[in-house]
Design an enzyme around this catalytic site. Structure first.
Site: not given
Ligand SMILES: Cc1ncc(C[n+]2csc(CCOP(=O)(O)OP(=O)(O)O)c2C)c(N)n1
Lengths: 405, 327
Positions: B92, B132, B85-89, B62-63
Site C-alpha cells: 500500500p 509475512h 510491520q511485515f514485508d507483504g504490507f 495506513a501504510e
Molecule cells: C496492509 C496491512 N498492514 C498491516 C497488517 C498487519 N495487521 C494484521 S491485522 C492488524 C490489525 C487490524 O485491526 P482491525 O482492522 O481493527 O481488525 P481486527 O484484527 O481487530 O479484527 C494489523 C496491523 C496487515 N495485515 N495488512
C-alpha cells in the site's frame, strides 16, 4: 434451525422500500456538534447504538429497526453462536498444541458475525477478512476448511464460489474494493443480490477502504460495508484510527451509516437485513459499524496485557452476546434445559470433529509449490518444476542407494 | 558507550534506534504498534516510554499514509524511521515510495532532501501465514533514488541503521526476521564499515558464495560442511543491494574463479541476475564456471508447511556448489 427461511425473506423484501427509506437516515440523529464536544464518551455511544436486546437479556424496540423471529429462528441464532464459539475455542487450543501455526480468535464477536451472516441470502456474496469464522459458518463453509491456512498447508482452503464466500484476506482493507467491484458487476448483470464486505476498525484507515467508499457511492453499488469495531487494531485503540464515530464516515461519502450493538445478535440481524435490502432495491451502499469487543488476543502471537487493562475486558464480559440471548430465551421459555444440553452435546461433537480433522490434515505435496501459479501455464514454471523434481529425486535415489548398500 | 558481548539482532536494532534518537532530536520512529507494544517483534520496545509518543508514533493502519506523512516530515527537517510491520504490507506504501520518495531529490534539482528510513522485517522461515515471508528487495532495488541495505549480524544491524538514519537519502532497511533472535557480538567501539561495503564473512579459495541478510548464515554453514569435504568456500556478505559493492565480489571471484549467488527471493529477475551479469562482465576470463543462482521459485511464497522446500537451505546451496565445481 437457521433464519434463512424464504417466508422471512419475502417478508423483509415486501416492506423494504418503505422501511429502508426511513432507515436510511439514522446517522442524522447524531449531532456533530455534540460529538465534537463530548468525544467518544460511553453515553454518546449508548445513545446511538441500535439495540434490540439489552445486555441483561431484555427485549427492547427500536423505531427504525424491528424484527420478529420465530422460536425456531431464535434457537437457531443461539446454536450458531454457541457452535461458532466452540469451534473458535477448539482452534485456539489446537494452536497451543502446535497443530496450527496461528489463530485469529473471534471470541466476543459472535453476535456481529452470526447476526449479519444470517441476514444474507444464498445468492449474496461475502468478502471477509481473516476473522470471519462465524460468517463462514452461516455460509455453510465447513469449519475445518478454515484451518488450512492457519496450519500452513494452503493459502485458502475452499472454493469461494461454492458458498459465495470469498477467501480470507490478510492485507487489511483490500477486500472492500473487491466487494465493491463485485457489486458493480452484480448491478451490471441486473441481478438483485447484494454484496457484503467485512473489515475492522483498524482497516478503516486504509486508503483502499476510502476508495471503496468512493466507488460504491459514485456507482451506487449494491454493497454493504460491515465494520466490526472491536475497539483494537492489535495494540492500537480505535482513537488511533479516527476522531469521529466510524459509522459517521459514510455520510461524507454520500451514503448512510449506522452503529449497531455488535453484541446484540438481533440488532445485527435487523440492521444488516435492512442494509442488504437497500442494496438490492437499488438504493446503494450502506455502512454498518458493529460496536463490539475482541475478548481475546489479536492472534495467538499477541499479548494484549502489554497494551490494555483487564478492567476493560471485564466490563465487556458483562455484555456477552451469547449469555444475553440465552437469558432472553430462557425467560421467554423458548429454550429449556434439554435443549441447552443438546446444544452442548452438539458443541462437543463439533470440537471433536475439528480436532480429528486437523490432526489428520496432511502436509501438501512438495510439488504443490508449482501448482496453479498460472491459469494458462508458464514455461518458466514448467522448467523450474522439472528441475525441482529432478533435484528431489536425486535424494530418493541416494536414500535407495544407501539402503541397497 | 558499552561494548556488548553477545546480543540479538532485534536488540541491536533497538539500541541503534535509541542511539540515533539520543544523538539527534529530529529522529522519529513511526509505525503500527511501535509504541506501547514495542512492535510485533518488540524491536521498538521501551522507546516510547523513554522518548515519548511525540517521537515514537503509533500511526493509523495506513501504510501509504505512514510513508507519505514521513516524506512530509522529512521535508520539514525531521528524520523519520518508519516501521512496516511485515514485508507483504509494504505495497500500500509502494506508490509513495516509488513515485514520490525515490524521486523527490532529483525533481527538486537536489534542493530538498528526504531522509526517510523504512525498516521492513522481511523473508521467510518463521512459519507464518501469507504476506509475512516475502523478499521484495528486487522491486525496490530497481528504483533509482532508493538505497537498500540488509544486515546479517548484530554489529551490522546496529551500525548500518545509524548510518542509514544519518544519511540524507531514503533507505530501505530490510531486517532478516528469522534472524532477529540470533545472537552475535556487538562491537560499539571500532569504526564500522561504510554502509555499502560488502564484507568477506568467511575466506576461502575454491568458490565464492555471495549472499545477504538471512542467507548469510546458510552460506556460512555451507562453507563449513564444504570444508569438511575438502572444499574451500569464500562467503561474501553483500550487506547492501543498492548500491552493490561489486569490487569486493570481483576480487573474491578473481581469486576463486567461481560464483554462486544465494537469496530467498525468486531467482527470476532477482538480485542474483544483476550480480551474475556484472560479474560475468568483469571477470569473464577468471571464471571457471558460469555464475549460478540459488533462490526462490517463480511461484507465490508457499504455505508454511512447504517453506523448507522453497527456501534455499544447506542441501540446495551445496548442490549448486558441487555443480559449479564440476565444470
Ligand atoms: C496492509 C496491512 N498492514 C498491516 C497488517 C498487519 N495487521 C494484521 S491485522 C492488524 C490489525 C487490524 O485491526 P482491525 O482492522 O481493527 O481488525 P481486527 O484484527 O481487530 O479484527 C494489523 C496491523 C496487515 N495485515 N495488512
Amino acid at each position: 434451525m437457521t433464519v434463512e427461511g424464504t417466508a422471512q425473506r419475502k417478508n423483509t423484501r415486501g416492506s423494504s422500500k418503505r422501511t429502508a427509506a426511513k432507515k436510511a437516515t439514522p446517522a442524522k440523529k447524531a449531532s456533530p456538534a455534540q460529538d465534537r464536544n463530548s468525544g467518544r464518551t460511553e453515553q454518546a455511544e449508548q445513545d446511538q447504538l441500535v439495540q434490540l436486546l439489552t445486555p441483561e437479556g431484555e427485549r427492547v424496540e427500536h423505531p427504525d429497526y424491528s424484527i420478529d423471529l420465530s422460536p425456531d429462528e431464535l434457537r437457531g441464532l443461539y446454536r450458531d453462536m454457541v457452535l461458532t464459539r466452540k469451534f473458535d475455542a477448539e482452534a485456539t487450543t489446537l494452536q497451543r498444541q502446535g497443530e496450527l501455526g496461528l489463530w485469529a480468535s473471534l471470541l466476543g464477536q459472535e453476535a456481529a458475525q452470526i447476526g449479519s451472516g444470517r441476514a444474507l441470502r444464498d445468492d449474496d456474496y461475502v468478502f471477509p477478512t481473516y476473522r470471519e469464522h462465524g460468517v463462514a459458518w452461516c455460509r455453510g463453509v465447513d469449519p475445518t476448511n478454515l484451518l488450512g491456512m492457519f496450519r500452513g498447508v494452503n493459502h485458502g482452503g475452499w472454493d469461494p464460489n461454492t458458498n459465495n464466500f470469498h477467501l480470507y484476506t490478510i492485507v487489511i482493507g483490500s477486500q472492500t474494493l473487491h466487494a465493491t467491484g463485485y457489486a458493480m458487476g452484480v448491478q451490471k448483470d441486473g441481478a438483485d443480490s447484494a454484496v457484503i464486505a467485512y473489515f475492522g476498525d483498524g482497516a478503516s484507515s486504509q486508503g483502499d477502504v476510502a476508495e471503496s467508499f468512493t466507488f460504491s457511492a459514485v456507482y451506487n453499488a449494491p454493497v454493504v460495508f460491515f465494520c466490526q469495531n472491536n475497539q483494537w487494531a492489535i495494540s492500537e485503540p480505535t482513537e488511533k484510527q479516527t476522531r469521529v464515530p466510524l459509522y459517521q464516515r459514510a455520510r461524507g461519502f454520500g451514503f448512510p451509516g449506522v452503529r449497531v450493538d455488535g453484541n446484540d445478535v438481533l440488532a445485527c440481524l435487523a440492521v444488516t437485513r435492512a442494509a442488504l435490502e437497500r442494496a438490492r432495491t437499488g438504493q446503494g451502499p450502506m455502512l454498518i459499524e458493529a460496536f463490539t469487543y475482541r475478548m481475546g488476543a489479536h492472534t495467538t502471537s499477541d499479548d494484549p496485557t502489554k497494551y490494555r487493562a483487564d478492567e476493560e475486558r471485564e466490563a465487556w464480559e458483562a455484555k456477552d452476546p451469547i449469555l444475553r440471548l440465552r437469558t432472553y430465551l430462557e425467560s421467554e421459555g423458548i429454550v429449556d434445559e434439554a435443549y441447552l444440553a443438546s446444544i452442548d452435546k452438539e458443541s462437543d461433537a463439533l470440537g471433536k470433529r475439528v480436532r480429528d480433522a486437523v490432526r489428520a490434515m496432511p502436509d501438501p505435496d512438495d510439488m504443490a509449490i508449482f501448482e496453479n501459479v498460472y491459469a494458462d501455464g508458464h514455461a518458466l514454471v514448467d522448467e523450474e518444476r522439472a528441475q525441482f523434481a529432478a533435484y528431489q529425486a536425486s535424494f530418493v535415489d541416494a536414500d535407495a542407494a544407501a539402503e541397497g548398500n | 558507550m558499552a561494548v556488548f558481548e553477545k546480543i540479538t539482532i532485534a536488540k541491536a536494532i533497538n539500541e541503534s534506534l535509541r542511539a540515533s534518537m539520543e544523538a539527534d532530536p529530529k529522529v522519529l520512529v513511526m509505525g503500527e504498534d511501535v509504541g506501547k507494544l514495542g512492535g510485533v517483534f518488540r524491536v521498538t520496545d521501551g522507546l516510547q516510554k523513554d522518548f515519548g509518543d511525540d517521537r515514537v508514533i503509533d500511526t493509523p493502519l495506513a501504510e501509504s499514509g505512514i510513508v507519505g506523512t514521513a516524506i512530509g516530515m522529512a521535508l520539514r527537517g525531521y528524520r523519520p524511521v518508519v516501521e512496516i510491520q511485515f514485508d507483504g504490507f509494504v505495497f500500500p506504501a509502494y506508490d509513495q515510495i516509488v513515485t514520490q520518495l525515490a524521486k523527490m531529490h532529483a525533481r527538486a534539482l537536489g534542493k530538498v532532501k528526504v531522509p526517510v528510513v523504512i525498516r521492513i522485517p522481511y523473508a521467510g522461515g518463521i512459519g507464518a501465514v501469507e504476506h509475512h515471508s516475502e523478499s521484495p528487495e528486487a522491486l525496490f532495488a530497481h528504483v533509482a533514488g532508493l538505497k537498500i541495505v540488509t544486515p546479517s549480524n548484530s554489529s551490522d544491524a546496529y551500525w548500518m541503521l545509524q548510518q542509514a538514519i544519518a544519511g540524507d537519502d531514503p533507505v530501505i532497511y530490510f531486517e532478516p526476521k528469522r534472524r532477529y533472535h540470533d545472537k552475535s557480538r556487538l562491537d560499539t567501539e571500532s569504526i564500522p564499515d561504510p554502509l555499502h561495503k560488502a564484507r568477506i564473512a568467511q575466506s576461502g579459495a575454491d568458490l565464492t558464495l555471495a549472499a545477504y541478510g538471512p542467507m548469510v548464515k546458510v552460506c556460512l554453514d555451507v562453507a563449513k560442511v564444504a570444508s569438511e569435504e575438502g572444499k574451500s568456500v569464500e562467503v561474501v556478505d553483500l550487506r547492501s543491494l543498492s548500491p552493490i559493492d561489486f569490487d569486493t565480489v570481483q576480487s573474491s571471484v578473481e581469486k576463486t574463479g567461481r560464483l554462486v549467488v544465494v537469496h530467498e527471493a525468486p531467482v527470476f529477475f532477482g538480485a542474483g541476475a544483476e550480480i551474475a551479469a556484472r560479474i560475468t562482465e568483469r571477470c569473464f576470463y577468471h571464471l571457471e564456471a558460469p555464475v549460478l543462482r540459488v533462490g526462490g521459485f517463480h511461484s507465490p511464497y508457499p504455505p508454511s508447511r512447504l517453506e523448507d522446500e522453497y527456501l534455499p537451505g544447506l542441501d540446495r546451496v551445496l548442490d549448486a556448489v558441487d555443480r559449479a565445481l564440476a565444470y
